[in-house]
Design an enzyme around this catalytic site. Sequence first.
Site, PDB file in Angstrom:
ATOM      1  N   ASN A   8       0.874  -1.179   0.000  1.00 24.55           N
ATOM      2  CA  ASN A   8       0.000   0.000   0.000  1.00 24.55           C
ATOM      3  C   ASN A   8       0.908   1.226   0.000  1.00 24.55           C
ATOM      4  O   ASN A   8       1.529   1.542   1.007  1.00 24.55           O
ATOM      5  CB  ASN A   8      -0.888  -0.041   1.261  1.00 24.55           C
ATOM      6  CG  ASN A   8      -1.764   1.188   1.388  1.00 24.55           C
ATOM      7  OD1 ASN A   8      -1.799   2.043   0.498  1.00 24.55           O
ATOM      8  ND2 ASN A   8      -2.460   1.294   2.506  1.00 24.55           N
ATOM      9  N   LYS A  10       0.119   4.247  -0.179  1.00 20.46           N
ATOM     10  CA  LYS A  10      -0.524   5.403   0.462  1.00 20.46           C
ATOM     11  C   LYS A  10      -0.311   6.663  -0.397  1.00 20.46           C
ATOM     12  O   LYS A  10      -0.264   6.559  -1.617  1.00 20.46           O
ATOM     13  CB  LYS A  10      -0.020   5.563   1.896  1.00 20.46           C
ATOM     14  CG  LYS A  10      -0.201   4.255   2.700  1.00 20.46           C
ATOM     15  CD  LYS A  10      -0.005   4.395   4.180  1.00 20.46           C
ATOM     16  CE  LYS A  10      -0.236   3.051   4.865  1.00 20.46           C
ATOM     17  NZ  LYS A  10      -0.100   3.104   6.309  1.00 20.46           N
ATOM     18  N   HIS A  93      -9.512   0.905   5.343  1.00 21.46           N
ATOM     19  CA  HIS A  93      -8.201   1.114   5.970  1.00 21.46           C
ATOM     20  C   HIS A  93      -8.357   2.084   7.144  1.00 21.46           C
ATOM     21  O   HIS A  93      -9.173   3.008   7.090  1.00 21.46           O
ATOM     22  CB  HIS A  93      -7.224   1.686   4.937  1.00 21.46           C
ATOM     23  CG  HIS A  93      -5.812   1.661   5.431  1.00 21.46           C
ATOM     24  ND1 HIS A  93      -5.324   2.607   6.301  1.00 21.46           N
ATOM     25  CD2 HIS A  93      -4.801   0.786   5.208  1.00 21.46           C
ATOM     26  CE1 HIS A  93      -4.065   2.310   6.583  1.00 21.46           C
ATOM     27  NE2 HIS A  93      -3.726   1.212   5.935  1.00 21.46           N
ATOM     28  N   GLU A  95      -6.734   4.515   8.062  1.00 18.67           N
ATOM     29  CA  GLU A  95      -6.578   5.936   7.699  1.00 18.67           C
ATOM     30  C   GLU A  95      -7.871   6.480   7.082  1.00 18.67           C
ATOM     31  O   GLU A  95      -8.204   7.652   7.250  1.00 18.67           O
ATOM     32  CB  GLU A  95      -5.370   6.106   6.768  1.00 18.67           C
ATOM     33  CG  GLU A  95      -4.075   5.967   7.569  1.00 18.67           C
ATOM     34  CD  GLU A  95      -2.944   5.275   6.837  1.00 18.67           C
ATOM     35  OE1 GLU A  95      -2.891   5.329   5.607  1.00 18.67           O
ATOM     36  OE2 GLU A  95      -2.090   4.666   7.531  1.00 18.67           O
ATOM     37  N   GLU A 165      -5.159  -5.157  10.562  1.00 16.62           N
ATOM     38  CA  GLU A 165      -4.154  -4.114  10.750  1.00 16.62           C
ATOM     39  C   GLU A 165      -4.423  -3.392  12.070  1.00 16.62           C
ATOM     40  O   GLU A 165      -5.247  -2.459  12.111  1.00 16.62           O
ATOM     41  CB  GLU A 165      -4.225  -3.096   9.605  1.00 16.62           C
ATOM     42  CG  GLU A 165      -3.803  -3.653   8.271  1.00 16.62           C
ATOM     43  CD  GLU A 165      -3.149  -2.585   7.391  1.00 16.62           C
ATOM     44  OE1 GLU A 165      -2.094  -2.869   6.837  1.00 16.62           O
ATOM     45  OE2 GLU A 165      -3.693  -1.471   7.284  1.00 16.62           O
ATOM     46  N   GLY A 174       3.196   7.222  13.595  1.00 17.75           N
ATOM     47  CA  GLY A 174       4.126   7.593  14.644  1.00 17.75           C
ATOM     48  C   GLY A 174       4.221   6.528  15.717  1.00 17.75           C
ATOM     49  O   GLY A 174       4.795   6.741  16.776  1.00 17.75           O
ATOM     50  N   SER A 213       3.681  -2.297  10.323  1.00 19.44           N
ATOM     51  CA  SER A 213       5.136  -2.276  10.531  1.00 19.44           C
ATOM     52  C   SER A 213       5.835  -3.547  10.043  1.00 19.44           C
ATOM     53  O   SER A 213       6.815  -3.994  10.640  1.00 19.44           O
ATOM     54  CB  SER A 213       5.475  -2.052  12.012  1.00 19.44           C
ATOM     55  OG  SER A 213       4.941  -0.830  12.457  1.00 19.44           O
TER      56      SER A 213
HETATM   57  P1  13P Z   1       3.149   0.227   7.694  1.00 10.61           P
HETATM   58  O1  13P Z   1       3.639  -1.044   7.080  1.00 10.61           O
HETATM   59  O2  13P Z   1       3.865   1.448   7.225  1.00 10.61           O
HETATM   60  O3  13P Z   1       3.060   0.125   9.193  1.00 10.61           O
HETATM   61  O4  13P Z   1       1.638   0.428   7.179  1.00 10.61           O
HETATM   62  C1  13P Z   1       0.743  -0.605   7.268  1.00 10.61           C
HETATM   63  C2  13P Z   1      -0.447  -0.232   6.493  1.00 10.61           C
HETATM   64  O5  13P Z   1      -1.207   0.628   6.892  1.00 10.61           O
HETATM   65  C3  13P Z   1      -0.675  -0.917   5.205  1.00 10.61           C
HETATM   66  O6  13P Z   1      -1.946  -0.695   4.732  1.00 10.61           O
END
Ligand code: 13P
Length: 258
Positions: A8, A10, A93, A95, A165, A174, A213
Site C-alpha cells: 500500500n 498510500k 483502511h 486511515e 491491521e 508515529g 510495521s
Molecule cells: P506500515 O507497514 O507502514 O506500518 O503500514 C501498514 C499499512 O497501513 C498498510 O496498509
Amino acid sequence: MKTYIVGNWKMNFTVGESSLYLHKLLAKVHAARGLEVVVAPSTMALQTLSLQTDRRKIKLGAQNFYHQDFGAYTGEVSIAQIRSLVDYAIVGHSERRYVFRETDKDIKLKVAAAIRGGLTPILCVGETESERTFGETADVLRDQVLGGLMDVAKEDLTKVIIAYEPVWAISGHGSVKVATPLDVKEALTLIRKTLYETYGKKALEVPILFGGSVKSLNAESYLSIPGCNGLLIGGASLIAPEFLDIIEIAKRVKNERE
Ligand code: 13P
C-alpha cells in the site's frame, strides 16, 4: 490458498516516480505459483501503471473509491472508472476510518460495490490502542468484520480478502509499537472464528492478511503463523530491496509449508 503480498503506497510517489518504481520491481519479480503480488499506488498513477505492469507478476489495487458508479460526487472516483485498471481494492483502511471518518456503513457499501464491479475488496479491520487497552479488541474485530461484510451474499464471501491491521502497530501513525506474532495469531484466530460462526466452512477459504510495521526482518515471523495468508505492507513497500526481500521470504515460507 494463495499467499498475498500487498504493497500500500498510500499518498507517496508522483506518477513518474510510481512508474519508475514499478519498472524496478518488474525487473526483479518473477511470477511464482500460489503467490500474488499486488501494489496499490495513488489513484492518479493507476492508468499509467495498468498499461505498464505485467499482471502475471504484479497486479494493481486501488487505495480508495466511492460506492456509486457515476453521478454528482465531486472529487470521487468510482469502481466503474477504475475496474479496468485494477484487480483489488483496499476498503476500510484505518486511515480512511479515522482520518477521513468513513463509517461502517460507508465501508459495507464499498465492499459490496467492489464485488459488484468484479474487484476483490481487501477489507481492513483492526483495533486502536485504546480499544486494546480497554479489552475491546474482540468486539471491535467482530463488529468491523461482520459490519463490512453485511451486504455481501454468502456465496460471494470467498471473493473477499480480510486484512488485520492493528491501528497501534501501523508505522506511519508515529507508532513505535510492533505486534508480536502471538498478538497477530490471536487476532487472526478471532477473525476466522467470527467468519466460521457466521458463514460456516466457506470461512476457511477467505484469505486473511496481516499488516502493521511489516519489514523484511519480521516478515517471516508473521508469514509463519498458521492461518496467515499474506501481508499488507505500507512503509517497507516503498523501498525496493525491502519489498523484494519480503516477496522472496513469502516464496520460501510457502515452499516450506507445502
Ligand atoms: P506500515 O507497514 O507502514 O506500518 O503500514 C501498514 C499499512 O497501513 C498498510 O496498509
